[in-house]
Design an enzyme around this catalytic site. Structure first.
Site, mmCIF file in Angstrom:
data_model
loop_
_atom_site.group_PDB
_atom_site.id
_atom_site.type_symbol
_atom_site.label_atom_id
_atom_site.label_comp_id
_atom_site.label_asym_id
_atom_site.label_seq_id
_atom_site.Cartn_x
_atom_site.Cartn_y
_atom_site.Cartn_z
ATOM 1 N N ASP A 1 80.205 48.427 41.266
ATOM 2 C CA ASP A 1 81.265 49.615 41.513
ATOM 3 C C ASP A 1 81.525 50.190 40.228
ATOM 4 O OD1 ASP A 1 83.631 50.956 42.206
ATOM 5 O OD2 ASP A 1 83.778 49.842 44.019
ATOM 6 N N LEU A 2 81.493 51.561 40.264
ATOM 7 C CA LEU A 2 81.858 52.098 38.991
ATOM 8 C C LEU A 2 83.392 52.321 39.016
ATOM 9 C CD1 LEU A 2 79.814 55.575 39.889
ATOM 10 C CD2 LEU A 2 79.639 53.872 37.842
ATOM 11 N N ALA B 1 77.946 58.456 42.166
ATOM 12 C CA ALA B 1 79.091 59.272 42.139
ATOM 13 C C ALA B 1 79.761 59.450 43.776
ATOM 14 C CB ALA B 1 78.672 60.531 41.737
ATOM 15 N N SER C 1 79.685 62.437 45.799
ATOM 16 C CA SER C 1 79.081 63.684 45.249
ATOM 17 C C SER C 1 79.356 64.939 46.439
ATOM 18 C CB SER C 1 77.456 63.336 45.284
ATOM 19 O OG SER C 1 77.148 62.800 46.608
ATOM 20 N N SER D 1 75.464 68.190 37.599
ATOM 21 C CA SER D 1 75.239 69.000 38.954
ATOM 22 C C SER D 1 75.341 70.414 38.349
ATOM 23 C CB SER D 1 76.474 68.652 39.557
ATOM 24 O OG SER D 1 76.417 69.303 40.970
ATOM 25 N N GLU E 1 76.919 72.428 39.902
ATOM 26 C CA GLU E 1 78.198 72.891 40.621
ATOM 27 C C GLU E 1 79.228 72.938 39.200
ATOM 28 O OE1 GLU E 1 79.991 73.278 43.394
ATOM 29 O OE2 GLU E 1 78.086 73.343 44.548
ATOM 30 N N TYR F 1 85.337 67.842 42.200
ATOM 31 C CA TYR F 1 83.799 66.964 42.019
ATOM 32 C C TYR F 1 83.005 67.665 40.831
ATOM 33 C CZ TYR F 1 78.557 66.538 42.274
ATOM 34 O OH TYR F 1 77.615 66.341 41.949
ATOM 35 N N LYS G 1 82.421 66.161 37.134
ATOM 36 C CA LYS G 1 81.001 66.253 36.597
ATOM 37 C C LYS G 1 80.947 66.774 35.011
ATOM 38 C CE LYS G 1 78.109 64.081 39.279
ATOM 39 N NZ LYS G 1 77.252 62.909 39.007
ATOM 40 N N HIS H 1 68.883 69.524 45.122
ATOM 41 C CA HIS H 1 67.657 68.967 45.476
ATOM 42 C C HIS H 1 67.790 68.322 46.594
ATOM 43 C CE1 HIS H 1 69.897 66.776 42.455
ATOM 44 N NE2 HIS H 1 69.525 65.713 42.877
#
Length: 261
Positions: free
Chosen positions: A9-10, A33, A35, A80, A82, A103, A107, A133
């Protein structure tokens, strides 16, 4: 068996350290993430803790592993498109970040953590700034699979309408398989760097919807309606990547076109 799964787990830095120590990897591809952009507006603290601080925890585990073993572990960090947000397209590695969601902000933080650890500790860390993608494995709450799943269900008489948000938003859509090749290539270079990975062309959500319904011989205008619930508090209007560096340094180019996708 060639694939071994480990629970992790992050949010758990000690667990990340233990897994890396046990596996003693040559390469790490950090794709974990929260995401989903829309979800990040509803769960901003969790998104930041997972995407930004989670990356920092993993980088600390990487640093400890390299220091403890004397081994150079190559690390890929998933960025990303984004992160560019409202910056003018086409966007490349020199384009300023202008994130428009929790988000994207998270990032951006993860990106700069990765750059800092690369420069401060001499670690082999590559940032991949990947534009959209897609593949059949894409989650069904994401636009592309939401659309293609609805096309199938409408064609079979299982669904009447598809509700979407901003149909004018433009995105640079590529195929996930092509982009994973780029990730691998980044870690095969002599020196780490940051790379934009994109097709170099953008299409509106409306174009994507029209093409998807067209594959099933359906007129999308009979089935698609806009719903304000799917409009983000801060929209990203136009993302289009310039992958010139990846083409020249990695020898990479996308193989799957928008129509094929």
């Amino acid at each position: 068996a060639n694939l071994f799964l480990h629970y992790g787990d992050l949010l758990d830095g000690a667990g990340l350290r233990r897994i890396i120590a046990e596996t003693n990897p040559d390469e790490i591809y950090h794709l974990g993430a929260q995401s989903h952009v829309k979800v990040s507006f509803e769960q901003p603290s969790y998104t930041a803790n997972t995407d930004a601080v989670g990356t920092l925890r993993l980088l600390e585990a990487l640093r400890d592993q390299c220091n403890g073993t004397g081994k150079s572990v190559r690390f890929y960090n998933a960025g990303s498109s984004e992160m560019f947000g409202m910056s003018t397209p086409p966007q490349n590695e020199a384009t300023p970040f202008y994130p428009r969601s929790p988000y994207a902000v998270s990032k951006v933080a993860a990106h700069w953590y990765a750059v800092n650890y690369r420069e401060a500790y001499g670690l082999f860390i590559a940032n991949g700034i990947l534009f959209n993608h897609e593949s059949p494995r894409r989650g069904e709450t994401f636009l592309t699979r939401k659309v293609t799943r609805a096309v199938g269900r409408i064609a079979m008489g299982l669904q009447d309408k598809l509700y979407l948000g901003n149909l004018d938003a433009k995105r640079d859509w590529g195929y996930a398989g092509d982009y994973v090749k780029a990730m691998w290539l980044m870690l095969q270079q002599d020196e780490p760097d940051d790379y934009v990975i994109a097709t170099g062309e953008s299409h509106s959500v409306r174009e994507f919807v029209e093409a998807a319904f067209g594959e099933a011989g359906l007129d999308w205008r009979k089935y698609v309606e806009t719903d304000p619930r799917y409009i983000r508090p801060t929209e990203v209007d136009h993302l289009e990547g310039d992958a010139s560096r990846a083409r020249s340094k990695l020898g990479w180019a996308p193989e799957v076109t928008f129509a094929e996708l």
